[in-house]
Design an enzyme around this catalytic site. Structure first.
Site: not given
Ligand SMILES: *Cc1c(COP(=O)(O)O)cnc(C)c1O
Length: 385
Positions: A73, A156, A184, A205-206, A242, A330
């Site tokens: 992303g 997010n 998201q 995708a994750h 590729t 942090c």
């Protein structure tokens, strides 16, 4: 004794679906060809590549040649911003970039670099107290020399959804390319690039049970981009290298599953999320929901607790077996509220105590209830410190 681990951080990443993994496996082994090769090994790989592209395009209501595969992303956001900015400068001497102030770093830091190293003029939009951008504020700031506008679909950190379709139609009237980061939102909304009025849209995708390390950029036909990864002519000359066939196949499968199970997943996560939100606000004193109460991701609850350090909260929850996230920038040392919470104008006594709880398709009501049973005690303990 080790406690059971309960994952409540689906906005950070999701586990790979086993069916998605199955779909990927042949492309690591027997179907290993390079899609650019002429022989049959190449042809098999190319067939998988192009059928994934068609499958994804049809789900997003796009044309196959409008889908460019990338490595994540973040890369899609980079290509959108950099590609549109350099192209607009070349074609019409446009140097103005307009973004929301609470974009993901993949957009924010790219725009900041374009300003710092390449003399683009970066302007950030105002947001309301829920973190949403108002279309009229975009209209008031668009200029003939605006190179690209970028407003994320869903944030997010605080889950708020932006009125992308309205913002997109304002940009379209003036012919200014409009990008949205849908990394998201794609996990929760059926994305229709036409209904959203976008020219550019990033997905990874994750966040929806696909593999990490693969994403895509939708590029509306006629939207001109300079490539930012130069080399071979893969991906219509916009992204050399590729293609990662197994991961692209996996992303297409994950998106197809999501498309089929959309309502089911949405209903499941909404009920669990609503349980979390209502209980936390009911049983814990001095807590606020961050982000919009309704116009937000269906699996997303985010809070600030007055007078505690969000990182300590995350660590104590982890000790109890619950994996959540904080908005705090942090990890150690002198804690500061996140940029997003600062932009919302929260005072530091509130902004430091942030907690994000995001559920997914395998979260159960027992998981949520177990979480709700420990959270109040931990907050009380931290407030006594
Ligand atoms: C996760 C995320 C990204 C980055 O995606 P990657 O695939 O991890 O690079 C970008 N934008 C938003 C809103 C995200 O949630």
């Amino acid at each position: 004794m080790l406690k059971e681990k309960i994952y409540l951080d689906y906005a950070a990443t999701t586990p790979l679906d086993t069916g998605v993994l199955e779909s990927m496996l042949p492309y690591f082994t027997e179907n290993f060809g390079n899609p650019s090769s002429i022989h049959r090994f190449g042809q098999h790989a190319e067939a998988a590549l192009e059928s994934s592209r068609r499958k994804i395009a049809s789900i997003l209501q796009a044309k196959p040649h409008e889908i460019i595969f990338t490595a994540c992303g973040s890369e899609s956001d980079n290509l959108a911003l950099r590609g549109a900015a350099f192209s607009a400068r070349k074609l019409r001497n446009a140097n103005h970039i307009l973004i929301s102030p609470i974009e993901h770093h993949a957009v924010l830091h790219t725009a900041q670099q374009l300003a710092a190293l390449h003399n683009f003029e970066l302007e950030t939009l105002p947001i309301d107290s829920y973190g949403a951008v108002q279309p009229k504020d975009v209209a008031a700031r668009l200029r003939p020399d605006t190179a690209v506008v970028s407003v994320m679909h869903a944030n997010n950190e605080i889950g708020t959804i932006n009125p992308i379709s309205e913002i997109g139609s304002i940009c379209r009237e003036l012919g200014i390319p409009f990008h949205t980061d849908a990394v998201q939102s794609a996990a929760h909304y059926p994305i229709d690039v036409n209904a959203l009025n976008v020219d550019l849209l990033a997905i990874g995708a994750h966040k929806f049970y696909g593999p990490k390390g693969v994403g895509l950029l939708y590029i509306r036909e006629g939207t001109l981009l300079e490539s930012s990864l130069t080399g071979g002519s893969q991906e219509f000359g916009l992204r050399a290298g590729t293609q990662n066939i197994p991961y692209i196949v996996g992303m297409a499968e994950a998106l197809a599953q999501l498309h089929n199970e959309h309502d089911q997943r949405k209903n499941h996560v909404t009920a669990l999320r609503d349980q979390i939100t209502s209980k936390v606000l009911e049983i814990i004193p001095d807590v606020k929901l961050t982000g919009h109460p309704l116009k937000r991701l269906p699996n997303h609850a985010s809070f600030v607790f007055k007078g505690i350090d969000g990182n300590n909260l995350i660590m104590m929850l982890d000790v109890e077996g619950f994996a959540c996230s904080s908005g705090s920038a942090c990890k150690t040392g002198n804690p500061e509220p996140s940029e997003v919470l600062n932009s919302l104008g929260l005072q530091p006594t509130w902004g430091l105590g942030s907690l994000r709880v995001t559920v997914g398709k395998s979260t159960s009501l027992e998981d949520v209830n177990a979480f709700l049973a420990v959270l109040p005690e931990i907050v009380t303990k931290l407030r006594k410190l």
